[in-house]
Motif scaffolding. Structure first.
Motif, PDB file in Angstrom:
ATOM      1  N   GLY A   1       0.833  -1.211   0.000  1.00 39.11           N
ATOM      2  CA  GLY A   1       0.000   0.000   0.000  1.00 39.11           C
ATOM      3  C   GLY A   1       0.865   1.257   0.000  1.00 39.11           C
ATOM      4  N   ARG A   2       1.955   1.220   0.764  1.00 36.25           N
ATOM      5  CA  ARG A   2       2.843   2.400   0.821  1.00 36.25           C
ATOM      6  C   ARG A   2       3.549   2.623  -0.516  1.00 36.25           C
ATOM      7  N   VAL A   3       3.923   1.543  -1.182  1.00 37.26           N
ATOM      8  CA  VAL A   3       4.566   1.696  -2.508  1.00 37.26           C
ATOM      9  C   VAL A   3       3.570   2.348  -3.472  1.00 37.26           C
ATOM     10  N   LEU A   4       2.311   1.951  -3.358  1.00 36.76           N
ATOM     11  CA  LEU A   4       1.294   2.490  -4.275  1.00 36.76           C
ATOM     12  C   LEU A   4       1.096   4.001  -4.074  1.00 36.76           C
ATOM     13  N   GLU A   5       1.361   4.453  -2.853  1.00 36.60           N
ATOM     14  CA  GLU A   5       1.186   5.897  -2.579  1.00 36.60           C
ATOM     15  C   GLU A   5       2.161   6.750  -3.405  1.00 36.60           C
ATOM     16  N   ASP A   6       3.235   6.108  -3.873  1.00 34.98           N
ATOM     17  CA  ASP A   6       4.273   6.860  -4.601  1.00 34.98           C
ATOM     18  C   ASP A   6       4.048   6.814  -6.115  1.00 34.98           C
ATOM     19  N   LYS A   7       2.830   6.458  -6.526  1.00 36.88           N
ATOM     20  CA  LYS A   7       2.652   6.163  -7.948  1.00 36.88           C
ATOM     21  C   LYS A   7       2.794   7.372  -8.877  1.00 36.88           C
ATOM     22  N   GLU A   8       2.516   8.582  -8.347  1.00 30.37           N
ATOM     23  CA  GLU A   8       2.605   9.765  -9.226  1.00 30.37           C
ATOM     24  C   GLU A   8       4.009   9.960  -9.792  1.00 30.37           C
ATOM     25  N   ARG A   9       5.034   9.646  -8.992  1.00 30.03           N
ATOM     26  CA  ARG A   9       6.409   9.801  -9.491  1.00 30.03           C
ATOM     27  C   ARG A   9       6.648   8.857 -10.665  1.00 30.03           C
ATOM     28  N   LEU A  10       6.088   7.648 -10.546  1.00 32.16           N
ATOM     29  CA  LEU A  10       6.288   6.684 -11.635  1.00 32.16           C
ATOM     30  C   LEU A  10       5.497   7.098 -12.869  1.00 32.16           C
ATOM     31  N   GLN A  11       4.341   7.706 -12.624  1.00 31.96           N
ATOM     32  CA  GLN A  11       3.530   8.195 -13.745  1.00 31.96           C
ATOM     33  C   GLN A  11       4.334   9.261 -14.501  1.00 31.96           C
ATOM     34  N   TRP A  12       4.946  10.162 -13.719  1.00 33.18           N
ATOM     35  CA  TRP A  12       5.753  11.221 -14.323  1.00 33.18           C
ATOM     36  C   TRP A  12       6.920  10.618 -15.091  1.00 33.18           C
ATOM     37  N   PHE A  13       7.625   9.668 -14.448  1.00 33.59           N
ATOM     38  CA  PHE A  13       8.810   9.091 -15.084  1.00 33.59           C
ATOM     39  C   PHE A  13       8.440   8.349 -16.368  1.00 33.59           C
ATOM     40  N   SER A  14       7.289   7.659 -16.340  1.00 31.62           N
ATOM     41  CA  SER A  14       6.895   6.882 -17.525  1.00 31.62           C
ATOM     42  C   SER A  14       6.630   7.802 -18.712  1.00 31.62           C
ATOM     43  N   SER A  15       6.199   9.057 -18.440  1.00 28.79           N
ATOM     44  CA  SER A  15       5.977   9.965 -19.566  1.00 28.79           C
ATOM     45  C   SER A  15       7.315  10.313 -20.245  1.00 28.79           C
TER      46      SER A  15
END
Ligand code: AGP
Length: 620
Positions: A457-471
């Motif tokens: 659950g805590r890893v999922l909280e950081d998903k925006e950074r991965l969204q940004w990086f994937s762009s």
């Protein structure tokens, strides 16, 4: 791989069939079709290539097809290209396309008929004409041939056909002389029957009928079903009626819906804490791991001298991770084999070998074949399966169910994590019984395992950074995932998640292996993702990443909180919570799933149904 639905009842069949097909879309398909009949009138067949909405448009969402009895199909091409002529349903008479058909038998099929060539020749000699390139048209015509030759009823015509064909099949058939009835049969391809008041449903998988009923029959291998409104009867190969138990499905209907998420994959990524928690809670009782539900006793564990794990795709990656964990904790030889290669190896298997078959669907043809071979060679078999009542679950000596609920997205996420957790718990219990961990270590490991769901659950909280990086990486041509030991196993899964849904070429490498050839592929800005969770290997993997960097690579690292030195060596760092390093795969895989997901979204692709893929691969 191919989806079958059927309905006979009091309501208009076509909209129900279309709804069912929609829920089976995840299985993969390239064309679709319906056959519907109103009472004694002629059966009407409609087919369309491409996405299901073409079929829905052609039939005004099913409304233009009257009739309360029908079958439907989504086709994933095996024999013959994805064309209208090859789309199902196929008919016994002289017709190939859409329209009202005079034919005596109309049918749909999932699977592969291996001897269809020789059967086709036989039928040609008897005056049958063929319009498609499919093996299905051959089966439908063979049923018709026996039906007419012996003037026997549908059940006997089908059983005669089953004796004659080789291969795998789930079949649904309608006979002109039997209005309001559907006949079905299966061998090694999934097919379930759901019953409700005045209605019977037929489908390749539970989500297609969950909205209408939870009472399900699992037709056995080489069995036939005769379905009429509200009534399902089953027969064996001799034509004798057999009684099958009804199973109540406990999944709630919403589990198979998107529930506000844009894609099933994203929803399923977020369901991982629950999937892992439920799976662990089913195995850990009062601070102890209890494998008795799977029939794995301490005596069996003590008798084991080796373990062989076999599976396909992501499930094989789970096996790779489990291999490192079990070997390290239990000190027993573990071998991991791709199920599709299992039969080509001369492995010494005996009653002291445990063969673990891992499968979400429980229907993967290669995994099923490996299971059967392992049983034949005298090994003890354990299936780690998600779908209750699936063929692998039924045929294995022991079953350990993962409780991930229905997984719809083709790219597995929550089932992978649940499998990993189940095997980690299994390893800990083995270690206790074999005496390779102390009681104290055992207690600590159980605590660590139980902490995993919250940490995911805590890893999922950081998903925006991965969204940004994937762009930033959406236009990448090649991505390399590297790691050592358990980190290599996670890299394999990260790479598959990336390539299967984003169509970006990616490779997973044991980090030390890069320099033996692959490093020549590294050029300016090639993305290299290092998994850095195993403390005794981090430095070495960082050194391998540095070798890539000096050749122009752009580096991303996934590591556990506290390993801040990683940040100095790579361009983009993702931190995951600390846990016992044996169980870290459950956390490290989550950013990699998110990266694959967001990259696919950024590239505007069909995340849940990637091209050419099927959720459940029921052909070898
Ligand atoms: C992974 O995302 C894939 N969908 C695929 O590799 C899958 O894991 C494999 O086909 C095995 O399926 P199973 O678990 O149903 O046997």
């Amino acid at each position: 791989m191919c989806g079958i639905v059927g309905y006979t009842g009091k309501k208009q069949a076509a909209p129900i069939l279309l709804d069912g097909l929609r829920r089976l879309e995840y299985r993969g398909y390239d064309s679709a079709g319906l056959a519907v009949r109103a009472g004694n009138s002629l059966t009407e067949v409609v087919k369309a290539t491409g996405k299901l909405y073409h079929l829905a448009d052609k039939t005004d969402q099913g409304r233009s097809l009257p009739g309360t009895c029908g079958i439907g199909h989504t086709r994933w091409a095996t024999h013959g290209d994805p064309s209208l002529i090859n789309a199902h349903p196929h008919v016994s008479g002289n017709c190939s396309g859409s329209g009202k058909v005079e034919s005596d038998v109309v049918g749909v099929h999932n699977g592969i008929i291996e001897n269809y060539g020789e059967l086709k020749e036989k039928l040609l000699r008897h005056g049958y004409q063929f319009y498609s390139d499919t093996d299905t048209e051959v089966v439908v015509k063979l049923v018709d041939y026996y039906y007419k030759k012996y003037r026997i009823g549908p059940v006997d015509a089908i059983t005669r056909t089953m004796v004659r064909v080789r291969g795998s099949y789930a079949l649904a058939l309608m006979f002109k002389d039997y209005p309001e009835e559907i006949f079905a049969a299966r061998k090694d391809s999934p097919l379930i029957i759901g019953t409700a008041e005045n209605a019977v449903y037929l489908a390749s998988d539970v989500p297609a009928i969950l909205k209408y009923t939870r009472s399900v029959y699992y037709i056995g291998n080489l069995q036939v079903a005769r379905l009429s409104p509200g009534c399902a009867k089953f027969f064996d190969l001799n034509g004798d009626e057999v009684a099958l138990p009804v199973t109540e499905i406990t999944w709630d209907a919403e589990a198979a819906e998107k529930g506000g998420y844009e894609h099933f994959m994203l929803k399923e990524i977020h369901e991982q804490p629950a999937a892992v928690r439920d799976t662990l809670n089913s195995l850990i009782k009062e601070g102890r791991i209890d494998l008795t539900a799977a029939g794995i006793t301490d005596e069996i564990i003590r008798s084991l001298s080796q373990i062989v794990i076999t599976a396909c795709g992501s499930a094989w990656h789970v096996g790779m991770a489990a291999q490192y964990v079990i070997e390290d904790m239990v000190e027993i030889p573990v071998r991991v084999e791709l199920a599709s290669e299992f039969r080509y190896r001369s492995m010494p298997l005996n009653e002291n070998t445990l063969v673990i078959v891992i499968s979400q669907s429980g229907e993967t043809a290669d995994s099923l074949a490996a299971l059967r071979l392992a049983k034949e060679r005298g090994a003890i078999t354990l299936a780690v399966v998600n779908v209750v009542g699936s063929t692998i679950a039924r045929e294995a000596d022991h079953v350990l169910y993962t409780l991930a609920g229905p997984e719809i997205a083709v790219a597995t996420t929550k089932a992978y994590s649940a499998q990993l957790a189940a095997l980690d718990a299994f390893a800990v219990q083995m270690a206790l019984v074999k005496g390779t961990v102390s009681r104290e270590q055992y207690g600590h490991m159980i605590e660590e395992l139980l902490g995993i769901p919250d940490k995911i659950g805590r890893v999922l909280e950081d998903k925006e950074r991965l969204q940004w990086f994937s762009s930033k990486i959406a236009n990448a041509h090649d991505i390399f995932f590297i790691g050592r030991g358990l980190d290599y196993a996670i890299s394999l899964e990260g790479s598959l998640k990336m390539k299967e849904i984003s169509y970006i070429h990616s490779e997973a490498y044991a980090a030390g292996e890069l320099k033996h050839g692959t490093i020549s592929l590294i050029e300016k800005n090639t993305l290299v993702i290092g998994v850095l969770t195993q403390s005794r290997m981090i430095e070495k993997t960082i050194a391998n990443m540095a070798e890539c960097k000096s050749r122009g690579a752009y580096l991303m690292g996934i590591t556990t909180n506290g390993n801040f030195a990683v940040e100095d060596s790579v361009n983009f760092t993702v931190y995951i919570p600390k846990t016992d390093e044996h169980f870290v795969s459950s956390l490290a895989v989550v950013p990699l799933q998110l990266l694959g997901y967001y990259t696919s979204v950024n590239r505007g692709l069909d995340v849940d149904k990637p091209r050419n893929l099927a959720k459940s691969v029921t052909v070898e």
